[in-house]
Structure formats: structure tokens, C-alpha cells
Design a protein around this motif. Structure first.
Motif, PDB file in Angstrom:
ATOM      1  N   ILE A  62     -10.300  63.087  49.521  1.00 48.68           N
ATOM      2  CA  ILE A  62     -10.001  62.074  48.418  1.00 48.68           C
ATOM      3  C   ILE A  62      -8.598  61.951  48.384  1.00 48.68           C
ATOM      4  N   GLN A  63      -7.924  63.289  48.095  1.00 52.26           N
ATOM      5  CA  GLN A  63      -6.552  63.158  48.038  1.00 52.26           C
ATOM      6  C   GLN A  63      -5.844  62.531  48.930  1.00 52.26           C
ATOM      7  N   GLN A  64      -6.206  62.497  50.330  1.00 54.67           N
ATOM      8  CA  GLN A  64      -5.518  61.867  51.508  1.00 54.67           C
ATOM      9  C   GLN A  64      -5.885  60.244  51.177  1.00 54.67           C
ATOM     10  N   LYS A  65      -6.618  60.118  50.600  1.00 54.28           N
ATOM     11  CA  LYS A  65      -7.179  58.517  50.497  1.00 54.28           C
ATOM     12  C   LYS A  65      -6.212  57.959  49.460  1.00 54.28           C
ATOM     13  N   TYR A  66      -6.067  58.784  48.394  1.00 52.23           N
ATOM     14  CA  TYR A  66      -5.261  58.215  47.297  1.00 52.23           C
ATOM     15  C   TYR A  66      -3.835  58.490  47.201  1.00 52.23           C
ATOM     16  N   LEU A  67      -3.508  59.628  47.413  1.00 51.29           N
ATOM     17  CA  LEU A  67      -2.076  60.369  47.499  1.00 51.29           C
ATOM     18  C   LEU A  67      -1.218  59.854  48.622  1.00 51.29           C
ATOM     19  N   GLY A  68      -1.654  59.665  49.814  1.00 55.37           N
ATOM     20  CA  GLY A  68      -1.075  59.355  51.040  1.00 55.37           C
ATOM     21  C   GLY A  68      -0.471  60.600  51.749  1.00 55.37           C
ATOM     22  N   LYS A  69       0.586  60.881  52.013  1.00 54.12           N
ATOM     23  CA  LYS A  69       1.362  61.537  52.676  1.00 54.12           C
ATOM     24  C   LYS A  69       1.313  63.125  52.247  1.00 54.12           C
ATOM     25  N   CYS A  70       0.439  63.724  52.925  1.00 51.72           N
ATOM     26  CA  CYS A  70       0.551  65.479  52.594  1.00 51.72           C
ATOM     27  C   CYS A  70       1.709  65.987  53.619  1.00 51.72           C
ATOM     28  N   ILE A  71       2.669  66.796  53.166  1.00 48.17           N
ATOM     29  CA  ILE A  71       3.585  67.234  53.838  1.00 48.17           C
ATOM     30  C   ILE A  71       3.033  68.671  54.331  1.00 48.17           C
ATOM     31  N   GLY A  72       2.332  69.292  53.675  1.00 46.80           N
ATOM     32  CA  GLY A  72       2.086  70.640  54.101  1.00 46.80           C
ATOM     33  C   GLY A  72       1.258  71.439  53.177  1.00 46.80           C
ATOM     34  N   PHE A  73       0.317  72.295  53.506  1.00 47.04           N
ATOM     35  CA  PHE A  73      -0.423  73.081  52.796  1.00 47.04           C
ATOM     36  C   PHE A  73      -0.301  74.518  53.173  1.00 47.04           C
ATOM     37  N   PHE A  74       0.024  75.242  52.386  1.00 47.13           N
ATOM     38  CA  PHE A  74       0.536  76.788  52.769  1.00 47.13           C
ATOM     39  C   PHE A  74      -0.236  77.806  51.776  1.00 47.13           C
ATOM     40  N   VAL A  75      -0.302  78.851  52.320  1.00 51.99           N
ATOM     41  CA  VAL A  75      -0.760  80.310  51.795  1.00 51.99           C
ATOM     42  C   VAL A  75       0.419  81.250  51.728  1.00 51.99           C
ATOM     43  N   THR A  76       0.588  82.051  50.645  1.00 49.73           N
ATOM     44  CA  THR A  76       1.682  83.050  50.729  1.00 49.73           C
ATOM     45  C   THR A  76       1.218  84.169  51.659  1.00 49.73           C
ATOM     46  N   GLU A  77       2.205  84.779  52.415  1.00 52.83           N
ATOM     47  CA  GLU A  77       1.950  86.053  53.192  1.00 52.83           C
ATOM     48  C   GLU A  77       2.925  87.059  52.659  1.00 52.83           C
ATOM     49  N   ILE A  78       4.152  86.753  52.201  1.00 55.80           N
ATOM     50  CA  ILE A  78       5.194  87.462  51.691  1.00 55.80           C
ATOM     51  C   ILE A  78       5.576  87.317  50.419  1.00 55.80           C
ATOM     52  N   GLY A  79       5.953  88.198  49.335  1.00 55.09           N
ATOM     53  CA  GLY A  79       6.288  87.699  48.103  1.00 55.09           C
ATOM     54  C   GLY A  79       4.862  87.613  47.321  1.00 55.09           C
ATOM     55  N   THR A  80       5.134  86.762  46.399  1.00 57.54           N
ATOM     56  CA  THR A  80       3.865  86.761  45.390  1.00 57.54           C
ATOM     57  C   THR A  80       2.593  86.295  46.167  1.00 57.54           C
ATOM     58  N   LEU A  81       1.788  87.182  46.453  1.00 60.93           N
ATOM     59  CA  LEU A  81       0.601  86.903  47.022  1.00 60.93           C
ATOM     60  C   LEU A  81      -0.471  86.184  46.300  1.00 60.93           C
ATOM     61  N   HIS A  82      -1.498  85.600  47.081  1.00 66.98           N
ATOM     62  CA  HIS A  82      -2.561  84.834  46.543  1.00 66.98           C
ATOM     63  C   HIS A  82      -2.201  83.521  46.054  1.00 66.98           C
ATOM     64  N   GLN A  83      -1.215  83.145  46.745  1.00 66.23           N
ATOM     65  CA  GLN A  83      -0.727  81.670  46.102  1.00 66.23           C
ATOM     66  C   GLN A  83      -1.015  80.626  47.133  1.00 66.23           C
ATOM     67  N   ILE A  84      -1.303  79.512  46.769  1.00 72.98           N
ATOM     68  CA  ILE A  84      -1.594  78.286  47.561  1.00 72.98           C
ATOM     69  C   ILE A  84      -0.604  77.149  47.299  1.00 72.98           C
ATOM     70  N   VAL A  85       0.216  76.451  48.209  1.00 72.39           N
ATOM     71  CA  VAL A  85       0.983  75.882  47.914  1.00 72.39           C
ATOM     72  C   VAL A  85       0.964  74.358  48.586  1.00 72.39           C
ATOM     73  N   HIS A  86       1.078  73.070  48.016  1.00 65.19           N
ATOM     74  CA  HIS A  86       1.058  72.275  48.725  1.00 65.19           C
ATOM     75  C   HIS A  86       1.933  71.083  48.352  1.00 65.19           C
ATOM     76  N   LEU A  87       2.486  70.370  49.315  1.00 64.03           N
ATOM     77  CA  LEU A  87       3.685  69.124  49.007  1.00 64.03           C
ATOM     78  C   LEU A  87       2.953  67.753  49.521  1.00 64.03           C
TER      79      LEU A  87
END
Length: 97
Positions: A22-47
């Protein structure tokens, strides 16, 4: 997003199936989707890339009206502890525009 310890994958699996298309349909260009491995854990980051702040506002407003998006919001696993959003503008010398 910050997820409960050990539960990020649960949310990501649900998101991938129900929200990402759904987000791809409306928002367009996803640069990336990530999870943390080092530092603050249990985080999900998307651009996501937008042409402008107005483009982002319009795209998100249209997405919010979609019944499938509403179903995702109501049905997703309740494992996220917090959310933080940032609007970033590339510098004149940034390779990513």
C-alpha cells in the motif's frame, strides 16, 4: 520505530505483507528499510523519497483514505513502543537527492 524486545520480526512480517504494498502504491520511492544490529537495538528505520513536503502530505493523505491502510493500522501487532519521524533535506553535495 522501537519494538518490544524480540518482537520486531513479528511486526516486520505483518508490515511486509499488509502495509508495504500500500505504501509503495501511494508514497512512491522507498530508499530502504532497515533493522538495527549495533547501538540502540530493536529499531526499525525506513526512508522514503518525496519530490517535496507538499508531495509527502498529499501522498500520505491519499493513503490514509485507503480501506486497506486503515485495516493495517487497526490490525498490526501491537509491539511498537515508540515512533520518531524526521524530514531530511539533502545538502547540495549529497550523492542522494
Amino acid at each position: 520505530y522501537t519494538a518490544q524486545v524480540g518482537r520486531a520480526k513479528e511486526w516486520l512480517d505483518y508490515y511486509e505483507k499488509h502495509a508495504f504494498p500500500i505504501q509503495q502504491k501511494y508514497l512512491g520511492k522507498c530508499i530502504g528499510f532497515f533493522v538495527t544490529e549495533i547501538g540502540t537495538l530493536h529499531q526499525i528505520v525506513h526512508l522514503w523519497a518525496y519530490d517535496s513536503l507538499a508531495h509527502r502530505e498529499t501522498a500520505r493523505a491519499n493513503m490514509m483514505k485507503d480501506p486497506e491502510w486503515k485495516a493495517f493500522v487497526e490490525g498490526h501487532p501491537k509491539v511498537l513502543l515508540s515512533q520518531e519521524s524526521r524530514i531530511m533535506t539533502p545538502t547540495s553535495f549529497s550523492p542522494l537527492k
